[in-house]
Scaffold this motif. Structure first.
Motif, mmCIF file in Angstrom:
data_model
loop_
_atom_site.group_PDB
_atom_site.id
_atom_site.type_symbol
_atom_site.label_atom_id
_atom_site.label_comp_id
_atom_site.label_asym_id
_atom_site.label_seq_id
_atom_site.Cartn_x
_atom_site.Cartn_y
_atom_site.Cartn_z
ATOM 1 N N GLN A 89 -25.476 -26.679 -9.671
ATOM 2 C CA GLN A 89 -26.882 -26.608 -10.073
ATOM 3 C C GLN A 89 -27.125 -27.719 -11.079
ATOM 4 O O GLN A 89 -26.275 -27.981 -11.933
ATOM 5 C CB GLN A 89 -27.172 -25.246 -10.705
ATOM 6 N N ASP A 90 -28.252 -28.419 -10.970
ATOM 7 C CA ASP A 90 -28.554 -29.470 -11.942
ATOM 8 C C ASP A 90 -29.334 -28.879 -13.116
ATOM 9 O O ASP A 90 -30.207 -28.041 -12.940
ATOM 10 C CB ASP A 90 -29.324 -30.628 -11.304
ATOM 11 N N VAL A 91 -28.976 -29.319 -14.332
ATOM 12 C CA VAL A 91 -29.616 -28.844 -15.557
ATOM 13 C C VAL A 91 -29.773 -30.027 -16.514
ATOM 14 O O VAL A 91 -29.268 -31.125 -16.263
ATOM 15 C CB VAL A 91 -28.801 -27.715 -16.238
ATOM 16 N N HIS A 92 -30.434 -29.791 -17.645
ATOM 17 C CA HIS A 92 -30.627 -30.839 -18.643
ATOM 18 C C HIS A 92 -29.302 -31.196 -19.308
ATOM 19 O O HIS A 92 -28.555 -30.316 -19.748
ATOM 20 C CB HIS A 92 -31.621 -30.390 -19.704
ATOM 21 N N CYS A 93 -29.016 -32.479 -19.426
ATOM 22 C CA CYS A 93 -27.741 -32.938 -19.980
ATOM 23 C C CYS A 93 -27.580 -32.569 -21.454
ATOM 24 O O CYS A 93 -26.459 -32.497 -21.958
ATOM 25 C CB CYS A 93 -27.607 -34.450 -19.814
ATOM 26 N N GLY A 94 -28.699 -32.349 -22.146
ATOM 27 C CA GLY A 94 -28.625 -31.995 -23.557
ATOM 28 C C GLY A 94 -28.419 -30.519 -23.804
ATOM 29 O O GLY A 94 -28.255 -30.100 -24.963
ATOM 30 N N ASP A 95 -28.427 -29.699 -22.735
ATOM 31 C CA ASP A 95 -28.097 -28.281 -22.900
ATOM 32 C C ASP A 95 -26.648 -28.156 -23.367
ATOM 33 O O ASP A 95 -25.842 -29.087 -23.208
ATOM 34 C CB ASP A 95 -28.275 -27.532 -21.577
ATOM 35 N N ARG A 96 -26.300 -27.005 -23.888
ATOM 36 C CA ARG A 96 -24.923 -26.784 -24.373
ATOM 37 C C ARG A 96 -24.248 -25.688 -23.543
ATOM 38 O O ARG A 96 -24.776 -24.589 -23.412
ATOM 39 C CB ARG A 96 -24.933 -26.437 -25.857
ATOM 40 N N HIS A 97 -23.095 -26.044 -22.994
ATOM 41 C CA HIS A 97 -22.337 -25.118 -22.148
ATOM 42 C C HIS A 97 -20.841 -25.294 -22.407
ATOM 43 O O HIS A 97 -20.397 -26.351 -22.893
ATOM 44 C CB HIS A 97 -22.599 -25.402 -20.664
ATOM 45 N N PRO A 98 -20.041 -24.290 -22.072
ATOM 46 C CA PRO A 98 -18.595 -24.505 -21.990
ATOM 47 C C PRO A 98 -18.306 -25.535 -20.895
ATOM 48 O O PRO A 98 -19.220 -25.895 -20.123
ATOM 49 C CB PRO A 98 -18.055 -23.117 -21.606
ATOM 50 N N TYR A 99 -17.061 -25.968 -20.787
ATOM 51 C CA TYR A 99 -16.769 -27.012 -19.807
ATOM 52 C C TYR A 99 -15.333 -26.891 -19.301
ATOM 53 O O TYR A 99 -14.485 -26.223 -19.899
ATOM 54 C CB TYR A 99 -17.017 -28.401 -20.384
ATOM 55 N N ILE A 100 -15.067 -27.564 -18.192
ATOM 56 C CA ILE A 100 -13.752 -27.531 -17.549
ATOM 57 C C ILE A 100 -13.193 -28.935 -17.507
ATOM 58 O O ILE A 100 -13.850 -29.866 -17.018
ATOM 59 C CB ILE A 100 -13.856 -26.987 -16.114
ATOM 60 N N CYS A 101 -11.976 -29.098 -18.028
ATOM 61 C CA CYS A 101 -11.275 -30.384 -17.943
ATOM 62 C C CYS A 101 -10.231 -30.317 -16.847
ATOM 63 O O CYS A 101 -9.516 -29.310 -16.711
ATOM 64 C CB CYS A 101 -10.596 -30.718 -19.266
ATOM 65 N N LYS A 102 -10.131 -31.373 -16.091
ATOM 66 C CA LYS A 102 -9.131 -31.483 -15.030
ATOM 67 C C LYS A 102 -8.010 -32.397 -15.500
ATOM 68 O O LYS A 102 -8.266 -33.496 -16.013
ATOM 69 C CB LYS A 102 -9.766 -32.050 -13.749
ATOM 70 N N LEU A 103 -6.761 -31.954 -15.335
ATOM 71 C CA LEU A 103 -5.612 -32.703 -15.810
ATOM 72 C C LEU A 103 -4.898 -33.371 -14.648
ATOM 73 O O LEU A 103 -4.792 -32.794 -13.555
ATOM 74 C CB LEU A 103 -4.641 -31.779 -16.548
ATOM 75 N N ARG A 104 -4.394 -34.565 -14.892
ATOM 76 C CA ARG A 104 -3.710 -35.319 -13.857
ATOM 77 C C ARG A 104 -2.256 -34.892 -13.796
ATOM 78 O O ARG A 104 -1.618 -34.638 -14.823
ATOM 79 C CB ARG A 104 -3.798 -36.814 -14.151
ATOM 80 N N PHE A 105 -1.686 -34.837 -12.578
ATOM 81 C CA PHE A 105 -0.253 -34.584 -12.435
ATOM 82 C C PHE A 105 0.524 -35.818 -12.820
ATOM 83 O O PHE A 105 0.150 -36.943 -12.479
ATOM 84 C CB PHE A 105 0.080 -34.209 -10.986
ATOM 85 N N LEU A 106 1.617 -35.617 -13.530
ATOM 86 C CA LEU A 106 2.454 -36.739 -13.942
ATOM 87 C C LEU A 106 3.605 -36.934 -12.965
ATOM 88 O O LEU A 106 4.015 -36.024 -12.305
ATOM 89 C CB LEU A 106 2.991 -36.487 -15.336
ATOM 90 N N GLU A 150 -3.484 -38.644 -22.506
ATOM 91 C CA GLU A 150 -2.128 -38.963 -22.046
ATOM 92 C C GLU A 150 -1.838 -38.404 -20.660
ATOM 93 O O GLU A 150 -0.903 -38.857 -19.990
ATOM 94 C CB GLU A 150 -1.102 -38.437 -23.042
ATOM 95 N N ILE A 151 -2.591 -37.415 -20.236
ATOM 96 C CA ILE A 151 -2.376 -36.857 -18.901
ATOM 97 C C ILE A 151 -3.638 -37.001 -18.040
ATOM 98 O O ILE A 151 -3.898 -36.210 -17.143
ATOM 99 C CB ILE A 151 -1.931 -35.379 -18.964
ATOM 100 N N GLY A 152 -4.407 -38.043 -18.338
ATOM 101 C CA GLY A 152 -5.529 -38.421 -17.480
ATOM 102 C C GLY A 152 -6.638 -37.404 -17.389
ATOM 103 O O GLY A 152 -7.231 -37.224 -16.327
ATOM 104 N N GLY A 153 -6.964 -36.725 -18.487
ATOM 105 C CA GLY A 153 -7.985 -35.696 -18.462
ATOM 106 C C GLY A 153 -9.371 -36.237 -18.151
ATOM 107 O O GLY A 153 -9.752 -37.309 -18.621
ATOM 108 N N GLU A 154 -10.119 -35.514 -17.333
ATOM 109 C CA GLU A 154 -11.499 -35.841 -17.010
ATOM 110 C C GLU A 154 -12.291 -34.548 -16.884
ATOM 111 O O GLU A 154 -11.730 -33.477 -16.609
ATOM 112 C CB GLU A 154 -11.597 -36.612 -15.691
ATOM 113 N N LEU A 155 -13.601 -34.643 -17.070
ATOM 114 C CA LEU A 155 -14.448 -33.500 -16.797
ATOM 115 C C LEU A 155 -14.282 -33.140 -15.318
ATOM 116 O O LEU A 155 -14.272 -34.019 -14.454
ATOM 117 C CB LEU A 155 -15.907 -33.845 -17.104
#
Length: 315
Positions: A298-315, A211-216
């Motif tokens: 840094q590039d890594v294997h896509c199947g690795d597991r890591h925390p992540y950051i979501c970016k939210l869109r301004f409304l 609803e607020i345009g979240g993306e990685l």
């Protein structure tokens, strides 16, 4: 001044009008700065600065070049990549000030360590008080002994924008972030500590914050990337966080999740990154920001597991 040193600058340095002033030879326009690169003469940092000041003419000041703006620094870095391939190091207008490992541009602005200016693995030992650009590290900054003879870059001072114009270009927001987001610079983000693959992280950012345009997370500018790197460092985030950079084709064509190209080198990639090759199995097609690389990409294997950051869109 020898004609040999000025010949290339004279050929390239056709007068360019900027802010009512001319960028005349031996200076050329790089980004929004009037610069002269001395590639033949090698001087110490103090000698180089005196040389640059001697280039002042027509009432206009000159000095060793400062790059407090990320955009101007990146523009100069890319210029060097094509026009100074045989220079290993080059003095710029920055040095330590007041206390060890506290850096300042000679134009007066503070110079933070880390993203986007410095080589990620730079290790100040207390004896190197002047700053140079190293072509060995994606044209990023390193500290060096001030007596070392190096090439250098000079800058002709141009008129600054008036205060009203400067204020009009600044982005200012007074708001609260939704969905437990955190305001970093001009944007809201959610830092998720759950370990996921890159695809799971990208899908979660879109579905959980639809609803607020979240993306990685991906940066819209060098300044946004800088704010994020410094936030992670200040918060002592030791994790490697998934961010929205991916090589979808497998042909080393890197884009952000919004489809925009990720340029090589500064300001985003750590030196030596992306490091995968066609022989890597599995291939490293996804990006993290990690403390190991001072929060450059840094590039890594896509199947690795890591925390992540979501970016939210301004409304």
């Amino acid at each position: 001044m020898e004609m040999k040193r000025l010949s290339l600058a004279l050929v390239l340095g056709l007068a360019v009008a900027v802010a009512g002033q001319a960028c005349n030879p031996p200076f050329i326009m790089v980004g929004s700065k009037c610069l002269y690169v001395e590639s033949d003469l090698r001087l110490s940092w103090p000698e180089a600065r005196d040389f640059c000041k001697g280039l002042a003419s027509d009432g206009g000041g000159a000095d060793m070049a400062s790059f407090p703006s990320c955009d101007n620094f990146v523009a100069f870095s890319r210029y060097l990549e094509f026009n100074a391939p045989n220079i290993s190091g080059m003095w710029v207008g920055a040095h330590s000030a007041f206390t060890p490992n506290m850096w300042q541009w000679i134009s007066g602005e503070d110079l933070q360590t880390g993203v986007p200016f410095w080589y990620y693995n730079e290790d100040y030992d207390g004896t190197r008080d002047c700053v140079s650009i190293s072509l060995d590290y994606y044209n990023r900054l390193v500290d060096a002994h001030c007596e070392l003879p190096l090439s250098f870059v000079c800058e002709k001072h141009l008129a600054r924008k008036d205060e009203a114009e400067q204020a009009a270009t600044k982005r200012a927001r007074d708001m609260e972030c939704e969905n437990h987001g955190i305001l970093v610079g001009d944007f809201c983000y959610v830092f998720n500590d759950r370990l996921e693959t890159w695809e799971e992280a990208e899908r979660n950012c879109r579905s959980q914050y639809d609803e607020i345009g979240g993306e990685l997370y991906y940066p819209s500018s060098c300044n946004e990337f800088t704010h994020m790197a410094h936030h992670l460092e200040a918060a002592e985030k030791a994790n490697s966080y998934w961010v929205g950079g991916v090589d979808i084709s497998g042909n080393e064509e890197w884009t952000w999740v919004n489809g925009e190209n990720i340029p090589g080198g500064p300001p985003y990639w750590a030196t030596g990154e992306p490091s995968h090759s066609h022989d890597n199995q599995p291939r490293e097609h996804c990006t993290v920001m990690t403390a190991e690389k001072r929060y450059y990409l840094q590039d890594v294997h896509c199947g690795d597991r890591h925390p992540y950051i979501c970016k939210l869109r301004f409304l």
